[in-house]
Scaffold this active site. Structure first.
Site, short mmCIF file in Angstrom:
data_model
loop_
_atom_site.label_atom_id
_atom_site.label_comp_id
_atom_site.label_asym_id
_atom_site.label_seq_id
_atom_site.Cartn_x
_atom_site.Cartn_y
_atom_site.Cartn_z
CG ASP A 86 3.30 -1.34 10.31
OD1 ASP A 86 3.23 -1.73 11.50
OD2 ASP A 86 2.45 -1.64 9.46
NE ARG A 123 -1.99 -2.15 3.30
CZ ARG A 123 -2.41 -2.57 4.50
NH1 ARG A 123 -3.57 -2.20 4.96
NH2 ARG A 123 -1.64 -3.36 5.24
#
Ligand code: UD1
Ligand code: CA
Length: 465
Positions: free
Chosen positions: A102, A15
């Site tokens: 992340d 993404r």
């Protein structure tokens, strides 16, 4: 009790739509995974295992031997990822923090609080959760009637009732190490994404009659998981705010915090003032009582105290105390300025040492040079350090005066106290206290300007006839 950590960092991060692997995207100049590793190490994790897969070599290069690594060849899910650490950690007794590479905003204090609660409650697992106004995309924390955590349901697997839950799984947990690896054996991939979810371990432990706790993060910003560039921008904004606030609380004045960009590892002394448009990167350190900006781009530079730098760029340089740099100076790698040095407008310095109280006030290039103390380099004077093949050194002693527009053709040495006359092109060494002049002698022709004008006028009139 031994504390360990597993950092999940094997995903590609589709993404992000990037050539760079997701966890290596920087937030305030530092890769996300480095932020996460720092946070767990500071929370006294003795061993930290990074699960690598996509971009494994790049992640290893970035983190070096500050961590151990386990390789996940195929990204079959977060549960499968944790399983890859079994060879390294499976035989340990203690608590294991699992965290995603992340989530760069998770703080050390938050991890410590989670571990403290986990041990106090004698839990098999404790999940760090947060209550989000919009929980879309995150795993939902489903609690039982007594408020205990029952299970985590991934967004894509939620029924409408579960989808309405606003308490989310931040992706940070701690586990009893042995119970974690035992429970992982029961995880299957029968879900919407066909992945082995780590989140299923929570339900499995609960069903085994184990205690599962939840530690709710007070600051929901910490829970941001960066999956795309929108979230990356948001993480950057939040981290910038956090960093600026840390410096403000340490005594740094930031005139406009929304327009000041300070890297995660930069240090700044008290009573330094940062004006808007200041960008401080890498291992930059700044002393106290400095004035930086407006408009300063400073990378890997060490700056003393009491120094002013306005509208300038500096890279890999050392700047002493009480210096004055700019406006519009460019300090390139290898620049070393002593105390009280002035580098003025449109001056470039590269690989050069400039001694105390020396001045390069305007329009100069000083490269591959050693300049003594108390030197004045006149406007437009330059070192010619490059002949198209080789770089050569210019040495200038103490208390030297270099006149305006002088060209010092390296290799060349100017002795202490020497005087180089303006406009000279110096190709030979100058001894201590000598005066060097190297230019055509001036000739004045009396009244010739009038003659010149008369001639030009006559020519113009002939042309227009
Ligand atoms: C995950 C959680 C979700 C939580 C969210 C918080 C699961 C199943 N879901 O979802 O409950 O709300 O994080 O941000 O755990 N990774 C691997 N190997 C894999 C898959 C992923 O190392 O096979 C790594 C990724 O690089 C990433 C991290 O694990 O750093 C999380 O994976 P990601 O795909 O981002 O999970 P989310 O969908 O965000
Ligand atoms: Ca994520």
């Amino acid at each position: 009790m031994k504390i360990m950590a597993i950092v999940l960092a094997a995903g590609q991060g589709k993404r992000m739509k990037s050539k760079l692997y997701k966890v290596l995207h920087p937030v305030c100049g530092k890769p996300m995974v480095s932020h996460v590793l720092n946070a767990v190490k500071q929370a006294s994790c003795e061993r930290a295992v990074i699960i690598v897969g996509h971009g494994a070599d790049a992640v290893r290069t970035t983190l070096g031997d500050s961590a151990e690594y386990a390789f996940q060849a195929e990204q079959l899910g977060t549960g499968h990822a944790v399983m890859q650490a079994k060879d390294l950690l499976g035989q340990e007794d203690g608590v294991t923090v699992v965290i995603c590479g992340d989530t760069p905003l998770v703080r050390t204090e938050t991890i410590e609080a989670m571990i403290a609660q986990h041990t106090a409650q004698g839990a098999a697992a404790t999940v760090l959760t947060a209550v989000f106004p919009d929980p879309s995309g995150y795993g939902r924390v489903v609690r039982g009637e007594n408020g205990d955590v029952e299970r985590i349901v991934e967004h894509k697997d939620c029924n409408p009732e579960e989808a309405a839950v606003r308490e989310i799984n931040t992706g940070t947990y701690c586990f009893d190490n042995r119970k974690l690896f035992a429970a992982l054996e029961f995880v299957t991939n029968s879900n919407a994404q066909g992945e082995y979810y780590l989140t299923d371990v929570i339900g499995i432990l609960k069903a085994q009659g184990e205690r599962v706790g939840a530690s709710v993060a007070s600051d929901i910003a910490e829970a941001i998981g960066v999956n795309d560039r929108v979230a990356l921008g948001e993480a950057e904004r939040l981290m910038r705010h956090r960093i600026n606030e840390k410096h403000q609380l340490n005594g740094v004045t930031i005139i406009d915090a929304g327009n000041t960009y300070i890297g995660a590892d930069v240090t700044i002394g008290a009573d330094t003032v940062l004006y808007p448009g200041t960008v401080l990167r890498g291992n930059t350190s700044i002393g106290s009582d400095c004035v930086i900006g407006p408009g300063a781009e400073i990378t890997d530079t060490v700056i003393g105290s009491g120094t002013t730098i306005r509208h300038s760029v500096s890279e890999n340089a050392h700047i002493g105390d009480d210096c004055n740099v700019g406006p519009f100076a460019y300090l390139r790698p290898g620049t070393k300025l002593g105390r009280h040095v002035k580098i003025g407008d449109f001056v470039e310095i590269k690989n050069a040492v400039i001694g105390e109280h020396s001045k390069v006030p305007h329009l100069s290039y000083v490269g591959d040079a050693i300049v003594g103390t108390g030197v004045n380099i006149g406007c437009g004077a330059i070192t010619a350090n490059y002949d198209g093949y080789n770089k050569s050194v210019t040495e200038i002693g103490d208390d030297v005066f270099i006149g305006s527009n002088a060209n010092l053709i390296a290799p060349v040495k100017i002795g202490n106290g020497a005087y180089v006359v303006a406009g000279s092109t110096i190709t030979h060494n100058v001894a201590d206290n000598d005066l060097a002049i190297a230019r055509e002698r001036q000739v004045n022709k009396p009244g010739y300007a009038d003659k010149l004008r008369a001639r030009a006028k006559a020519k113009k009139e002939r042309g227009s006839e």
